[in-house]
Design a protein around this motif. Structure first.
Motif, PDB file in Angstrom:
ATOM      1  N   VAL A  58       0.807  -1.221   0.000  1.00 20.28           N
ATOM      2  CA  VAL A  58       0.000   0.000   0.000  1.00 20.28           C
ATOM      3  C   VAL A  58       0.842   1.274   0.000  1.00 20.28           C
ATOM      4  O   VAL A  58       0.320   2.357  -0.229  1.00 20.28           O
ATOM      5  CB  VAL A  58      -0.971   0.063   1.212  1.00 20.28           C
ATOM      6  N   ALA A  59       2.138   1.120   0.298  1.00 17.79           N
ATOM      7  CA  ALA A  59       2.956   2.337   0.403  1.00 17.79           C
ATOM      8  C   ALA A  59       3.139   2.957  -0.981  1.00 17.79           C
ATOM      9  O   ALA A  59       3.350   2.255  -1.975  1.00 17.79           O
ATOM     10  CB  ALA A  59       4.302   2.022   1.028  1.00 17.79           C
ATOM     11  N   GLY A  60       3.039   4.272  -1.045  1.00 12.41           N
ATOM     12  CA  GLY A  60       3.236   4.947  -2.316  1.00 12.41           C
ATOM     13  C   GLY A  60       3.599   6.398  -2.088  1.00 12.41           C
ATOM     14  O   GLY A  60       3.378   6.939  -1.001  1.00 12.41           O
ATOM     15  N   PHE A  61       4.166   6.993  -3.126  1.00 11.34           N
ATOM     16  CA  PHE A  61       4.489   8.414  -3.055  1.00 11.34           C
ATOM     17  C   PHE A  61       3.945   9.054  -4.319  1.00 11.34           C
ATOM     18  O   PHE A  61       4.343   8.673  -5.423  1.00 11.34           O
ATOM     19  CB  PHE A  61       6.009   8.610  -2.957  1.00 11.34           C
ATOM     20  N   THR A 264      -3.284  12.172   0.718  1.00 11.56           N
ATOM     21  CA  THR A 264      -2.328  11.540  -0.204  1.00 11.56           C
ATOM     22  C   THR A 264      -1.195  10.849   0.551  1.00 11.56           C
ATOM     23  O   THR A 264      -0.539  11.467   1.373  1.00 11.56           O
ATOM     24  CB  THR A 264      -1.692  12.623  -1.113  1.00 11.56           C
ATOM     25  N   GLY A 265      -1.009   9.594   0.257  1.00 10.30           N
ATOM     26  CA  GLY A 265       0.042   8.844   0.957  1.00 10.30           C
ATOM     27  C   GLY A 265      -0.503   8.096   2.167  1.00 10.30           C
ATOM     28  O   GLY A 265       0.187   7.278   2.768  1.00 10.30           O
ATOM     29  N   PRO A 305       8.417  16.457  14.982  1.00  6.45           N
ATOM     30  CA  PRO A 305       9.167  16.382  13.717  1.00  6.45           C
ATOM     31  C   PRO A 305       8.627  15.319  12.764  1.00  6.45           C
ATOM     32  O   PRO A 305       8.731  15.475  11.545  1.00  6.45           O
ATOM     33  CB  PRO A 305      10.594  16.010  14.154  1.00  6.45           C
ATOM     34  N   ILE A 306       8.056  14.248  13.311  1.00  7.75           N
ATOM     35  CA  ILE A 306       7.538  13.174  12.444  1.00  7.75           C
ATOM     36  C   ILE A 306       6.355  13.714  11.620  1.00  7.75           C
ATOM     37  O   ILE A 306       6.297  13.518  10.396  1.00  7.75           O
ATOM     38  CB  ILE A 306       7.066  11.960  13.290  1.00  7.75           C
ATOM     39  N   ALA A 307       5.424  14.411  12.272  1.00  5.29           N
ATOM     40  CA  ALA A 307       4.281  14.949  11.530  1.00  5.29           C
ATOM     41  C   ALA A 307       4.715  16.100  10.624  1.00  5.29           C
ATOM     42  O   ALA A 307       4.174  16.268   9.528  1.00  5.29           O
ATOM     43  CB  ALA A 307       3.190  15.402  12.495  1.00  5.29           C
ATOM     44  N   ALA A 308       5.699  16.886  11.078  1.00  4.58           N
ATOM     45  CA  ALA A 308       6.191  17.992  10.227  1.00  4.58           C
ATOM     46  C   ALA A 308       6.715  17.430   8.908  1.00  4.58           C
ATOM     47  O   ALA A 308       6.483  17.990   7.830  1.00  4.58           O
ATOM     48  CB  ALA A 308       7.287  18.757  10.960  1.00  4.58           C
ATOM     49  N   ARG A 309       7.385  16.308   8.992  1.00  5.46           N
ATOM     50  CA  ARG A 309       7.908  15.667   7.780  1.00  5.46           C
ATOM     51  C   ARG A 309       6.753  15.188   6.887  1.00  5.46           C
ATOM     52  O   ARG A 309       6.777  15.355   5.667  1.00  5.46           O
ATOM     53  CB  ARG A 309       8.813  14.488   8.181  1.00  5.46           C
ATOM     54  N   VAL A 310       5.722  14.613   7.518  1.00  3.89           N
ATOM     55  CA  VAL A 310       4.568  14.139   6.745  1.00  3.89           C
ATOM     56  C   VAL A 310       3.888  15.318   6.033  1.00  3.89           C
ATOM     57  O   VAL A 310       3.479  15.202   4.875  1.00  3.89           O
ATOM     58  CB  VAL A 310       3.575  13.379   7.651  1.00  3.89           C
TER      59      VAL A 310
END
Ligand SMILES: Cc1cc2nc3c(=O)[nH]c(=O)nc-3n(C[C@H](O)[C@H](O)[C@H](O)COP(=O)(O)OP(=O)(O)OC[C@H]3O[C@@H](n4cnc5c(N)ncnc54)[C@H](O)[C@@H]3O)c2cc1C
Length: 475
Positions: A58-61, A264-265, A305-310
């Motif tokens: 399911v992973a995609g970019f 998205t993602g 930082p994890i959500a900032a990256r998302v």
């Protein structure tokens, strides 16, 4: 998820929920990524989800598929399972753990003082709590009342999503437009239609109308397909915002209350579940008085930082999925790049949450990273490592000479396991790492200390994460 984490730590927790039941109009999130499946596995409930959904890549970019089947992880895939099912399964678990849910009631306001929070509910009642966590979605009343800023990016495009019947044959599949991708797909019953449409103009009203839906269909496809029986109609955009702080004294935020972005993602729900698993044990320890309040600040430090990256990743994906010639050319280039092994692994690990690295200092590469689900041989027989985490307690895993680490002063909090492990040590993206002699694993499954043959640093790590020693070591 947070309620369950707190209940596992024997904390008195309650949920206030505006909705009457866990039923969800519309399906919203489409599934779980690998790391979220791992997190559920760490609590012994992954099978409940896996048995109801479809295991797949399911992973995609930007809709470019990222195959993670060669990753050195047990769940080298994601799970297609819609949010209504995910919520139903989580609610059932919370019920088993006997967490009270005050349904059909809203939190209308709250006031915090030095020892707790008075929470006012819409039925006129008042709840007194030591802490309040706003898991109340993107429009979070808790966030607003706490005065926490929500900076970010305004939308550049808005979309409609609906579950409908169509009198005419739908235009199945995707259609790329100037500002994004439109699509029609069959719902679970194989007949009804889930439609996603780019709106001709950015709209902000929370609830779209039937007229908006017809107008968007005509703008994209030139006709409305005789759309009728609309059971879910909702609007989302690529607005991306994040709470400036995840904590304001006794009030914390998790999930969409702390961060919103385009779907998205497929990151939002996954991020929220993992926020909860990061916060739960920390909050439990502070409520117990075992750790100082400052432990709660590590929640912001680690998860912000994890959500900032998302957020940045979703901005990039929206830009890549525009249908103008320049964006299309960029997308083609990105597709080519992501076919190569190293970029595929890098992005695959990022989108599936397997590369998360909390900054817990330098040293062994495992430090601050997810502990792999090793096949161990313990004194009571073969065991998967994740089964040791079912109780949401920290684990000191000694893979060296048995009984050489003294953690008796933390015996009331940490589990101490002697085990043998003969397999390899391989992490996603990083590859092979040196075998450690011992590790301290936090309840969220991240490694807080790595032993290389001595217990150097173990007492400090136990103290900083799980509070000062008690029992025989005191005095
Ligand atoms: C079209 C779409 C597709 C998506 N696809 C994906 C995907 O594939 N993968 C993914 O990971 N995520 C996806 N998401 C995102 C995902 O749906 C959200 O991130 C997730 O629902 C957030 O969960 P939450 O519990 O934080 O907030 P919510 O789901 O918004 O839940 C908040 C809850 O709080 C309640 N509430 C609100 N205010 C109050 C109040 N004052 N008092 C009492 N109760 C209150 C609400 O009733 C609600 O039940 C998608 C979202 C959309 C819209």
């Amino acid at each position: 998820m947070l309620a369950a984490e707190l209940a596992l730590a024997n904390i008195d927790v309650a949920i206030v929920e505006r909705r009457e039941s866990q039923d969800l109009a519309g399906s919203r999130a489409g599934g779980l990524h690998s790391r979220t499946i791992e997190v559920l596995d760490q609590r012994g409930i992954a099978e409940r989800f896996l048995s109801q959904g479809q295991v797949m890549q399911v992973a995609g970019f930007a809709m470019i598929r990222l195959d993670i089947s060669d990753f050195p992880v047990r769940h080298n895939y994601g799970l297609a399972l819609t949010q209504n099912h995910i919520e139903r399964l989580l609610a059932a678990w919370v019920e088993e753990l006997k967490v009270p849910i005050y349904r059909k009631r809203e939190v209308t306001s709250f006031v915090q003082d030095d020892t707790g929070v008075d929470v006012a509910l819409s039925d006129g009642s008042l709840l007194r709590a030591q802490y309040l966590v706003g898991c109340d979605g993107g429009r979070s009343l808790v966030r607003k009342t706490a005065g926490i800023d929500f900076p970010g990016w305004d939308p550049s495009v808005s979309f409609l999503i609906a579950e409908v019947d169509m009198a005419e044959e739908p235009a199945w599949g995707m259609r790329v437009g100037e500002k994004g991708i439109n699509g029609m797909a069959k719902l679970e019953d194989g007949k009804r239609v889930r439609v996603v449409l780019v709106e001709p103009h950015i709209a902000r009203a929370e609830q779209p109308t039937m007229e908006d839906l017809r107008a968007a269909l005509i703008a994209v496809y030139g006709k409305d397909f005789g759309v009728y029986n609309v059971t879910w109609l909702s609007r989302f955009s690529d607005m991306a915002r994040q709470a400036a702080s995840y904590r304001e004294r006794r009030v914390l935020l998790a999930g969409d209350a702390a961060h919103v972005h385009a779907p998205t993602g497929g990151q939002g729900l996954n991020l929220g579940v993992q926020d909860a698993v990061n916060l739960g044990w920390k909050l439990a320890q502070v409520v117990r008085g075992r750790s100082p309040e400052s432990l709660l600040d590590t929640y912001h430090v680690e998860r912000h930082p994890i959500a900032a990256r998302v957020l940045k990743l979703t901005l990039a994906q929206i830009a890549l999925m525009r249908g103008d010639e320049r964006s299309k050319a960029l997308h083609e280039n990105m597709s080519e790049l992501l076919k190569m092994d190293e970029p595929r692994k890098h992005y695959g690990a990022m989108m599936s949450g397997l590369d998360i690295h909390y900054d817990l200092g330098s040293g062994h590469p495992l430090l601050g990273r997810r502990m792999p689900d090793l096949d161990l041989v313990t004194e009571s027989g073969p065991r998967r490592l994740y089964t040791l985490l079912h109780g949401a307690r920290p684990v000191v895993l000694n893979l060296g000479e048995p009984d050489t680490l003294d953690v008796t002063a933390w015996a009331d909090r940490a589990r101490w396991v002697n085990a043998r492990y003969d397999g390899g040590w391989e992490l996603p993206v990083l590859g092979t790492v040196a075998a450690p002699a011992a590790v301290l694993i936090r309840p969220d499954g991240y490694v807080a200390w790595v032993g290389q043959g001595t217990d150097e640093g173990l007492r400090d790590a136990l103290t900083s994460w799980f509070g000062p020693p008690t029992g025989p070591m005191l005095g």
